[in-house]
Scaffold this motif. Sequence first.
Motif, mmCIF file in Angstrom:
data_model
loop_
_atom_site.group_PDB
_atom_site.id
_atom_site.type_symbol
_atom_site.label_atom_id
_atom_site.label_comp_id
_atom_site.label_asym_id
_atom_site.label_seq_id
_atom_site.Cartn_x
_atom_site.Cartn_y
_atom_site.Cartn_z
ATOM 1 N N THR A 62 0.844 -1.208 0.000
ATOM 2 C CA THR A 62 0.000 0.000 0.000
ATOM 3 C C THR A 62 0.876 1.254 0.000
ATOM 4 O O THR A 62 0.626 2.208 -0.742
ATOM 5 C CB THR A 62 -0.942 -0.012 1.229
ATOM 6 N N THR A 64 1.182 3.541 -3.337
ATOM 7 C CA THR A 64 0.719 4.925 -3.220
ATOM 8 C C THR A 64 1.835 5.889 -3.622
ATOM 9 O O THR A 64 1.605 6.862 -4.354
ATOM 10 C CB THR A 64 0.268 5.219 -1.764
ATOM 11 N N LEU A 107 -5.486 12.563 -4.228
ATOM 12 C CA LEU A 107 -5.533 11.097 -4.067
ATOM 13 C C LEU A 107 -6.366 10.733 -2.837
ATOM 14 O O LEU A 107 -7.203 9.829 -2.882
ATOM 15 C CB LEU A 107 -4.102 10.533 -3.951
ATOM 16 N N LYS A 108 -6.177 11.477 -1.762
ATOM 17 C CA LYS A 108 -6.957 11.238 -0.537
ATOM 18 C C LYS A 108 -8.456 11.377 -0.843
ATOM 19 O O LYS A 108 -9.274 10.526 -0.462
ATOM 20 C CB LYS A 108 -6.512 12.242 0.544
ATOM 21 N N VAL A 164 -9.924 8.375 -2.725
ATOM 22 C CA VAL A 164 -10.093 7.129 -1.963
ATOM 23 C C VAL A 164 -11.294 7.229 -1.018
ATOM 24 O O VAL A 164 -11.872 6.218 -0.604
ATOM 25 C CB VAL A 164 -8.807 6.818 -1.143
#
Length: 272
Positions: free
Chosen positions: A211, A215, A229-230, A233
């Motif tokens: 992960t 990432t 990106l946060k 998700v």
Amino acid sequence: MTMKFGLIGGGVMGEALLSRLIARGIYQSSEVIVSEPLSSRLDFLKQQYDVAVTTDNSEVFTQVKEVVFLAVKPQVFSAIAQELADIDILNKEHSPLIISILAGVPLSQLEAAFVQLPVIRAMPNTPATVGAGITAICSGAYTNAKHQQIAQRVFSAVGEVVEVSETLMDAVTGLSGSGPAYVALLVEALADGGVSAGLPRAIANQLALQTVLGTAKLLHETKMHPAELKDRVTSPGGTTIAGIAKLEQAGFRSALIEAVKAATERSQELGK
Ligand SMILES: NC(=O)C1=CN([C@@H]2O[C@H](COP(=O)(O)OP(=O)(O)OC[C@H]3O[C@@H](n4cnc5c(N)ncnc54)[C@H](O)[C@@H]3O)[C@@H](O)[C@H]2O)C=CC1
Ligand SMILES: O=C(O)[C@@H]1CCC=N1
């Protein structure tokens, strides 16, 4: 035999650099000499990399023509500077470039020890071992373009290179120099969380590591902002926002900011 690369301090970082420089053919084993007081380390480095070894730092300074690479702990620097006082490096036909990776030790101290020699202060990090490091470098008063090219060539063999002004070197040390330890802690803690939630240890370790790796790769390759990106998700009312709320409550961001600041301050102290 002409020695081109001398390593003083064959520990973790010294070996990381040495192994890649030889593997990438930047220096041949026969052009390298390593100075190290621990005989077990010397034997290992000699056997592993087929380099010349010595316990006498002055041999490195007198034999090496291109780069003397300092990779001892900052606390040992004053003793080494003392040893050098007796060696007439300046009167050698070719004065070597001195590259120091010592946390905190400023160019002013290095140049006081290596009078009128070209010195480059650098801060690599441990991913250098696998060629995925990042090194910040800054150049002393007696360097020229050729010295800077040599430093670029050395550190490009172990990853990315950035040039910064010396005033930023302690901050670099607090972030990328020390950062691999913060990330390792993150991987370990994520895996512990997985175990706490019922996953077998081996699977939790694999999930946590991949992960972090995935990432970092995604951010690196797409140049996406981490906040974007946060957001991608985080589904409304979903699992991720529940996790993020806990991280914020525990001061996760603040803890990382404070960690970088504390490590920066420690680097400043080491140079005093
Ligand atoms: N470990 C890391 O992640 C990073 C370390 N650095 C810097 O690299 C330097 C070395 O750190 P490490 O490799 O982690 O330490 P280390 O302890 O693994 O290596 C230092 C080596 O120097 C040897 N040594 C001790 N006294 C000596 C002397 N008088 N002459 C020659 N060699 C001597 C030791 O026996 C040891 O093998 C430090 O100044 C540190 O600030 C910089 C970036 C990252
Ligand atoms: O912890 C230290 O002092 C060294 C410098 C950067 C990483 N390790």
